[in-house]
Design a protein around this motif. Sequence first.
Motif, PDB file in Angstrom:
ATOM      1  N   TYR A 105      -2.125  13.244   1.381  1.00 41.83           N
ATOM      2  CA  TYR A 105      -3.170  12.677   0.362  1.00 41.83           C
ATOM      3  C   TYR A 105      -3.491  11.354   0.860  1.00 41.83           C
ATOM      4  O   TYR A 105      -4.494  10.645   0.285  1.00 41.83           O
ATOM      5  N   ARG A 106      -2.921  10.671   1.764  1.00 43.42           N
ATOM      6  CA  ARG A 106      -3.029   9.378   2.143  1.00 43.42           C
ATOM      7  C   ARG A 106      -4.141   9.214   3.369  1.00 43.42           C
ATOM      8  O   ARG A 106      -3.998  10.141   4.060  1.00 43.42           O
ATOM      9  N   PRO A 107      -5.103   8.173   3.305  1.00 42.29           N
ATOM     10  CA  PRO A 107      -6.122   8.132   4.383  1.00 42.29           C
ATOM     11  C   PRO A 107      -5.476   7.705   5.592  1.00 42.29           C
ATOM     12  O   PRO A 107      -4.232   7.178   5.575  1.00 42.29           O
TER      13      PRO A 107
ATOM     14  N   ILE B   1      14.817  12.377   1.444  1.00 44.44           N
ATOM     15  CA  ILE B   1      13.358  12.269   0.842  1.00 44.44           C
ATOM     16  C   ILE B   1      12.796  11.067   0.738  1.00 44.44           C
ATOM     17  O   ILE B   1      13.446  10.167   0.632  1.00 44.44           O
ATOM     18  N   THR B   2      11.653  11.070   0.995  1.00 43.80           N
ATOM     19  CA  THR B   2      10.666   9.591   0.935  1.00 43.80           C
ATOM     20  C   THR B   2       9.661   9.802  -0.103  1.00 43.80           C
ATOM     21  O   THR B   2       9.050  11.297   0.037  1.00 43.80           O
ATOM     22  N   MET B   3       9.004   8.966  -0.648  1.00 43.98           N
ATOM     23  CA  MET B   3       7.733   9.132  -1.417  1.00 43.98           C
ATOM     24  C   MET B   3       6.707   9.660  -0.530  1.00 43.98           C
ATOM     25  O   MET B   3       5.939  10.561  -0.651  1.00 43.98           O
ATOM     26  N   GLY B   4       6.612   9.078   0.710  1.00 45.45           N
ATOM     27  CA  GLY B   4       5.681   9.552   1.806  1.00 45.45           C
ATOM     28  C   GLY B   4       5.803  10.797   2.143  1.00 45.45           C
ATOM     29  O   GLY B   4       4.598  11.573   2.511  1.00 45.45           O
TER      30      GLY B   4
END
Length: 97
Positions: A95-97, A86-89
């Motif tokens: 939700y990231r541009p 698992i990663t934060m990404g």
Amino acid sequence: MANSLISVQIIPKTEKYEDVIPFVDAAIAVIDASGVKYEVHPLETTMEGELSTLLQILEEMNSKMIELGAINVITQVKILYQPTGITMGTLTEKYRP
């Protein structure tokens, strides 16, 4: 790939109710010195890594608070353990541009 995400909010109590921001900064410095990937957010900091490593960092953070003069420490923790990785990404990419 990391198997865990841990979000932590550390709340040190000082004897004379001093400003705790320097304590929080010191707790984040413990995370930074560990070399794990992390992100600081307004109400908590999230770390990414192996569960055993992250739990050790939590212990070091609490010890640092006492070393700096806190009487006690409340540590609020959220743990995501996913042995397949698992990663934060992974959780935030949409939700990231």
